[in-house]
Design a protein around this motif. Sequence first.
Motif, PDB file in Angstrom:
ATOM      1  N   TYR A 212      71.301  35.759  -5.224  1.00 14.76           N
ATOM      2  CA  TYR A 212      71.588  37.235  -5.252  1.00 14.76           C
ATOM      3  C   TYR A 212      70.863  37.933  -4.178  1.00 14.76           C
ATOM      4  CZ  TYR A 212      69.772  41.849  -6.559  1.00 14.76           C
ATOM      5  OH  TYR A 212      69.226  43.116  -6.582  1.00 14.76           O
ATOM      6  N   VAL A 213      71.788  38.602  -3.468  1.00 12.45           N
ATOM      7  CA  VAL A 213      71.132  39.466  -2.460  1.00 12.45           C
ATOM      8  C   VAL A 213      71.445  41.080  -2.818  1.00 12.45           C
ATOM      9  CG1 VAL A 213      71.073  37.839  -0.749  1.00 12.45           C
ATOM     10  CG2 VAL A 213      72.820  39.293  -0.739  1.00 12.45           C
ATOM     11  N   SER A 214      70.551  41.936  -2.317  1.00 10.46           N
ATOM     12  CA  SER A 214      70.775  43.363  -2.559  1.00 10.46           C
ATOM     13  C   SER A 214      71.369  43.989  -1.361  1.00 10.46           C
ATOM     14  CB  SER A 214      69.474  43.861  -3.170  1.00 10.46           C
ATOM     15  OG  SER A 214      69.802  45.563  -3.204  1.00 10.46           O
ATOM     16  N   LEU A 215      72.510  45.165  -1.324  1.00  9.79           N
ATOM     17  CA  LEU A 215      72.836  45.656  -0.378  1.00  9.79           C
ATOM     18  C   LEU A 215      71.991  46.924  -0.138  1.00  9.79           C
ATOM     19  CD1 LEU A 215      76.599  45.137  -1.112  1.00  9.79           C
ATOM     20  CD2 LEU A 215      75.382  43.780   0.249  1.00  9.79           C
ATOM     21  N   TYR A 216      71.328  47.444  -1.007  1.00  8.01           N
ATOM     22  CA  TYR A 216      70.491  48.865  -1.034  1.00  8.01           C
ATOM     23  C   TYR A 216      69.358  48.787  -0.624  1.00  8.01           C
ATOM     24  CZ  TYR A 216      69.032  49.005  -5.623  1.00  8.01           C
ATOM     25  OH  TYR A 216      68.269  48.627  -7.149  1.00  8.01           O
ATOM     26  N   LYS A 217      68.504  47.523  -1.193  1.00  6.98           N
ATOM     27  CA  LYS A 217      67.207  47.218  -1.077  1.00  6.98           C
ATOM     28  C   LYS A 217      67.113  46.392   0.409  1.00  6.98           C
ATOM     29  CE  LYS A 217      66.152  46.414  -6.031  1.00  6.98           C
ATOM     30  NZ  LYS A 217      66.346  45.461  -7.136  1.00  6.98           N
ATOM     31  N   GLY A 218      66.261  47.274   1.193  1.00  6.44           N
ATOM     32  CA  GLY A 218      66.233  46.720   2.723  1.00  6.44           C
ATOM     33  C   GLY A 218      67.706  47.014   3.423  1.00  6.44           C
ATOM     34  N   LEU A 219      68.882  46.659   2.990  1.00  6.04           N
ATOM     35  CA  LEU A 219      69.970  47.090   3.967  1.00  6.04           C
ATOM     36  C   LEU A 219      70.446  48.595   3.831  1.00  6.04           C
ATOM     37  CD1 LEU A 219      72.110  44.014   3.675  1.00  6.04           C
ATOM     38  CD2 LEU A 219      70.570  44.411   5.360  1.00  6.04           C
ATOM     39  N   GLY A 220      70.045  49.282   2.867  1.00  5.85           N
ATOM     40  CA  GLY A 220      70.167  50.588   2.715  1.00  5.85           C
ATOM     41  C   GLY A 220      71.457  51.184   2.269  1.00  5.85           C
ATOM     42  N   ALA A 221      72.311  50.291   1.776  1.00  3.83           N
ATOM     43  CA  ALA A 221      73.572  50.727   1.401  1.00  3.83           C
ATOM     44  C   ALA A 221      73.364  51.552  -0.150  1.00  3.83           C
ATOM     45  CB  ALA A 221      74.391  49.540   0.842  1.00  3.83           C
ATOM     46  N   THR A 222      74.504  52.443  -0.615  1.00  2.42           N
ATOM     47  CA  THR A 222      74.527  53.376  -1.663  1.00  2.42           C
ATOM     48  C   THR A 222      74.193  52.360  -2.937  1.00  2.42           C
ATOM     49  OG1 THR A 222      76.764  53.233  -1.795  1.00  2.42           O
ATOM     50  CG2 THR A 222      75.684  54.897  -0.432  1.00  2.42           C
ATOM     51  N   SER A 223      74.713  51.174  -3.020  1.00  2.76           N
ATOM     52  CA  SER A 223      74.596  50.098  -4.038  1.00  2.76           C
ATOM     53  C   SER A 223      75.278  48.942  -3.780  1.00  2.76           C
ATOM     54  CB  SER A 223      75.341  50.908  -5.297  1.00  2.76           C
ATOM     55  OG  SER A 223      76.650  51.175  -5.009  1.00  2.76           O
ATOM     56  N   GLY A 224      75.488  48.044  -4.882  1.00  2.00           N
ATOM     57  CA  GLY A 224      75.840  46.952  -4.593  1.00  2.00           C
ATOM     58  C   GLY A 224      74.998  45.506  -4.468  1.00  2.00           C
ATOM     59  N   ALA A 225      75.499  44.449  -4.834  1.00  2.00           N
ATOM     60  CA  ALA A 225      74.957  43.281  -4.694  1.00  2.00           C
ATOM     61  C   ALA A 225      75.837  42.126  -4.437  1.00  2.00           C
ATOM     62  CB  ALA A 225      74.313  42.800  -6.104  1.00  2.00           C
ATOM     63  N   VAL A 226      75.392  40.979  -3.847  1.00  2.00           N
ATOM     64  CA  VAL A 226      76.448  39.992  -3.617  1.00  2.00           C
ATOM     65  C   VAL A 226      75.806  38.579  -3.923  1.00  2.00           C
ATOM     66  CG1 VAL A 226      77.231  38.412  -1.814  1.00  2.00           C
ATOM     67  CG2 VAL A 226      77.320  40.953  -1.547  1.00  2.00           C
ATOM     68  N   VAL A 227      76.417  37.812  -4.633  1.00  2.00           N
ATOM     69  CA  VAL A 227      75.588  36.462  -5.111  1.00  2.00           C
ATOM     70  C   VAL A 227      76.425  35.205  -4.045  1.00  2.00           C
ATOM     71  CG1 VAL A 227      75.666  34.490  -6.767  1.00  2.00           C
ATOM     72  CG2 VAL A 227      75.263  36.910  -7.341  1.00  2.00           C
ATOM     73  N   VAL A 228      75.666  34.594  -3.540  1.00  2.00           N
ATOM     74  CA  VAL A 228      76.154  33.453  -2.469  1.00  2.00           C
ATOM     75  C   VAL A 228      75.912  32.058  -3.427  1.00  2.00           C
ATOM     76  CG1 VAL A 228      75.795  34.429  -0.566  1.00  2.00           C
ATOM     77  CG2 VAL A 228      74.099  33.066  -1.472  1.00  2.00           C
ATOM     78  N   CYS A 229      77.040  31.181  -3.260  1.00  2.00           N
ATOM     79  CA  CYS A 229      77.157  29.962  -4.263  1.00  2.00           C
ATOM     80  C   CYS A 229      78.160  29.021  -3.958  1.00  2.00           C
ATOM     81  CB  CYS A 229      77.454  30.643  -5.710  1.00  2.00           C
ATOM     82  SG  CYS A 229      78.856  31.489  -5.887  1.00  2.00           S
ATOM     83  N   PRO A 230      78.157  27.813  -4.556  1.00  2.00           N
ATOM     84  CA  PRO A 230      79.437  27.012  -4.271  1.00  2.00           C
ATOM     85  C   PRO A 230      80.744  27.744  -4.593  1.00  2.00           C
ATOM     86  CG  PRO A 230      77.621  25.973  -5.733  1.00  2.00           C
ATOM     87  CD  PRO A 230      77.407  27.403  -5.646  1.00  2.00           C
ATOM     88  N   GLU A 231      81.798  27.145  -4.098  1.00  2.00           N
ATOM     89  CA  GLU A 231      83.168  27.758  -4.156  1.00  2.00           C
ATOM     90  C   GLU A 231      83.486  27.758  -5.707  1.00  2.00           C
ATOM     91  OE1 GLU A 231      85.782  29.981  -2.827  1.00  2.00           O
ATOM     92  OE2 GLU A 231      84.798  28.853  -1.199  1.00  2.00           O
ATOM     93  N   ASP A 232      83.420  26.737  -6.265  1.00  2.00           N
ATOM     94  CA  ASP A 232      83.695  26.722  -7.936  1.00  2.00           C
ATOM     95  C   ASP A 232      83.055  27.743  -8.716  1.00  2.00           C
ATOM     96  OD1 ASP A 232      81.433  25.242  -7.708  1.00  2.00           O
ATOM     97  OD2 ASP A 232      82.040  23.601  -8.935  1.00  2.00           O
ATOM     98  N   LEU A 233      81.652  27.848  -8.390  1.00  2.00           N
ATOM     99  CA  LEU A 233      81.102  28.953  -9.163  1.00  2.00           C
ATOM    100  C   LEU A 233      81.560  30.288  -8.830  1.00  2.00           C
ATOM    101  CD1 LEU A 233      78.460  28.667 -11.218  1.00  2.00           C
ATOM    102  CD2 LEU A 233      77.389  29.751  -9.224  1.00  2.00           C
TER     103      LEU A 233
END
Length: 366
Positions: A212-233
């Motif tokens: 999981y990576v944050s979009l607002y911690k460090g990157l300064g977005a208003t909110s949001g997160a992204v999970v990188v993972c295998p395609e099936d997951l």
Amino acid sequence: MADLPGDADLLARFRAASASAEVVFWRAAGSPAETFRELAAFAEEHGIEWDRYGERGAVAQLESEVAALLGKPAAVMFPSGIMAQQATLRAWCDRSGSRRVALPDLSHLVHHEQDGPRRVLGLELEWLTTGRETATAASLAAVGGRLGAVMVELPLRDAGCLLPAWDDLVALSAAARERGVAFHADGARIWESVGHWGRTLAEAADLVDSMYVSLYKGLGATSGAVVVCPEDLAGELRSWRTRMGGTTFSMTAAAVGGLMGIRADLDRFDRYRTWAVALAGELRERGIRTFPEQPHIATFLAYAPGEVDEVNARVVAHVEEHGVVPCGLWSASEVPGWVVTELTCYEAAVERDPADVAEQIAAVVA
């Protein structure tokens, strides 16, 4: 981190004075109107289109870019990191047939989510580490029985943004794979962490099955997160996002903020970390201890002798008199007679002389 100070009057005065003052640490908060104008200008310049329920447009573009940066096949955006991580751990656990997750006892999931992992998703939490300890292969070996997932926090924020040694992380990854346990990373601040190891984002992500990576911690977005993972997951995560109420009509504003941060900030974090190390050295010369002694990222803990209300009264008075916020409010530390605060060194900080900033902080805690 210790709890925030309890003096409501001091807290109110601090917030009121800080609203129009110069901020040294973290980021100066722009007005909503300023932020919306920046988002609009970026969207217009780059031809950003709306997403719809997390598909297409800005969200698809962000997911593609984050997956590429971290070298993973797929990525899924969530409205919050709490939802992102709980969904990911539940998906891994469902695959394994075990709801047991090994993670640090200082993890965000344990201290800041009102027991959501257990009460909402039925996860069973086991301590991979306790206190200010980073995980190793031996840590995992000490957790017996069948596990659904093992999780690390990179860095361990409540321990002063502490990172494991690279070799320890590599060995832990190998141990998880040998044991057949999914390895997930809370990489909310991974953008800021890889410089400590001298590694790339993709090299760090390669050690885990999902991150999981944050979009607002460090990157300064208003909110949001992204999970990188295998395609099936990723498909399972989209289902969990819907079940948990996270597939909103649009996440375009947060996605645009993430895209802006990727372009603006990724090359700055090494500079921030270098400045934080210099500041920590200056603070120690003035009797203020830091943890880690040499910060691993641009965020670390500072400790000073004193009583909470007295120190915070001086901080507030300084802000009111000088129009500069030299640091945040302080909390009682685990050591009686000492106070602690967290310092995050971004653009506003590195424009200053670290010796001058250390002198201001020392003046308010002395």
